[in-house]
Write an enzyme that holds these catalytic residues in place. Structure first.
Site, PDB file in Angstrom:
ATOM      1  N   HIS A 141       0.967  -1.384  -0.072  1.00 43.47           N
ATOM      2  CA  HIS A 141      -0.038   0.040  -0.001  1.00 43.47           C
ATOM      3  C   HIS A 141       0.965   1.312   0.033  1.00 43.47           C
ATOM      4  CE1 HIS A 141      -3.590   2.340   1.772  1.00 43.47           C
ATOM      5  NE2 HIS A 141      -2.569   3.160   1.924  1.00 43.47           N
ATOM      6  N   GLU A 142       1.901   1.252   0.995  1.00 40.58           N
ATOM      7  CA  GLU A 142       2.855   2.507   1.025  1.00 40.58           C
ATOM      8  C   GLU A 142       3.597   2.742  -0.099  1.00 40.58           C
ATOM      9  OE1 GLU A 142       1.934   4.477   3.137  1.00 40.58           O
ATOM     10  OE2 GLU A 142       0.707   3.182   4.222  1.00 40.58           O
TER      11      GLU A 142
END
Length: 379
Positions: A141-142
């Site tokens: 996600h990051e």
């Protein structure tokens, strides 16, 4: 084990996963997020302006703070997180692996900050809460944030929020800036949905992504929770209540930078079942070297179509009312048009001007849905 071609991507966790060489972030970005990013990237002098903006914010100070008061992930520290980070960058073909830090904080959280050189920060609360596959989705996600350049949103939001405080005494000044902030928050919320998709592309385990979101919402009591029941909450939230509840939902959402957790889970599951996701997994996706040729108009059209489709399919009482009113206005407009142009009369018609069955079954034109609901600041 996933095949490696770079020295920086060695010692990764073992499990066969697909890799997406040259993938553009457009492949997984939410339509509203993608349209904003495409437009920003097309702006002349974009990089220069936002590098200047970033210099006005404490980004350099934050880097020094994390370096001095957090643990930097490496082969020597939190090696398992380092392996996941390099694996995520390899899968999404992010050539430069961003630095990652573990920060002492019991609140489960993760973020990606920085314009020129993004850094990723995860809290000890998150590390202790999630298992390996769940954490892999979070790191993906990051990395998705880094690949998309979502720090732009965060930078502009911080800058404009600080300006809003300084000009609060100017009549209408604060109102104008907060209107922009509200729109940016909507884009930022959509960027979180984009990053959730990137996390799924990295982890390639929908159940792990769902578990992670459930734990963020309800803590480390997985044996007490159920994915189907959790998703049912999202459905109940969307369609439940009356118009008063719809207004309260909007008021609750407006100040938030992230969508509600149950909604994120439902949106991710819905995307995982689309043809778009399957095409990516089959190796058919937009490439990074094609980004410069992307049409801003097409991107905004896709965004408008998404919002229109959201209104049409929404179960929320207020959104359904808006859709019904818009649809009714369209029908009324069509009837008035037929009345004054003489169209839609059958052979036996005597000037009634009523539209026939063919008119009522008229397929929706692409522009029909682009009403008030299509704006990026809608909730």
């Amino acid at each position: 084990m996933t095949e490696r071609s770079h020295e920086s991507h060695e010692n990764v966790p073992s499990r066969q996963r697909r890799r997406f060489p040259g993938i553009s972030s457009r492949a997984y970005e939410h339509p509203a997020d993608r349209s904003a990013l495409v437009a920003l990237r097309k702006l002349s002098g974009f990089d220069t302006v936002f590098k200047t903006l970033s210099g006005l914010l404490p980004e350099r100070s934050l880097r020094l703070l994390f370096l001095s008061d957090s643990v930097r992930v490496s082969d020597a520290q939190f090696a398992h997180l380092n392996d996941m980070l390099r694996d995520a960058c390899y899968i999404l073909d992010l050539e430069k692996v961003p630095p990652m830090y573990v920060n002492q904080d019991p609140q489960p959280n993760a973020m990606c900050i920085g314009l020129d050189e993004p850094i990723i920060v995860v809290t000890t609360g998150l590390v202790e809460l999630l298992d390996e596959e769940e954490m892999r989705a979070v790191i993906g996600h990051e990395v998705g944030h880094a690949l998309s350049g979502h720090a732009v949103y965060r930078t502009i939001l911080l800058f404009l929020t600080s300006i809003a405080v300084k000009v609060a005494w100017i009549p209408l000044g604060n109102v104008a800036i907060m209107a922009i902030v509200t729109a940016l928050r909507e884009w930022f919320r959509k960027s979180e949905l984009s990053a959730d998709r990137a996390g799924l592309l990295v982890g390639q385990d929908l159940h792990a992504s769902m578990r992670g979101l459930m734990k963020i919402a309800g803590g480390n009591h997985l044996h007490e929770m159920n994915v189907d029941a959790f998703l049912a909450q999202a459905d109940e939230y969307e369609k439940g209540g009356d118009l008063r509840d719809s207004v309260l939902k909007i008021l609750n959402l407006l100040p938030r930078s992230h969508p509600f957790t149950t909604v994120r889970a439902a949106e991710l599951k819905k995307w995982s079942e689309t043809r778009d996701y399957q095409r990516i997994m089959d190796g058919h996706y937009p490439r990074r070297d094609e980004d410069k040729d992307t049409s801003v108009t097409d991107s905004f059209r896709e965004s408008a179509a998404h919002y229109a489709d959201t209104v049409r399919s929404s179960k929320d009482p207020l959104i359904k009312l808006v859709g019904d009113i818009a649809g009714g206005a369209g029908d009324l407009g069509g009837k008035l048009r037929d009345k004054f142009t003489g169209q839609g009369r059958g052979p036996a018609g005597k000037g009634g001007g009523a539209s026939g069955p063919a008119d009522s079954a008229r397929p929706q034109e692409p522009g029909d849905a682009e009403g008030p609901e299509a704006g990026p600041s809608g909730s």
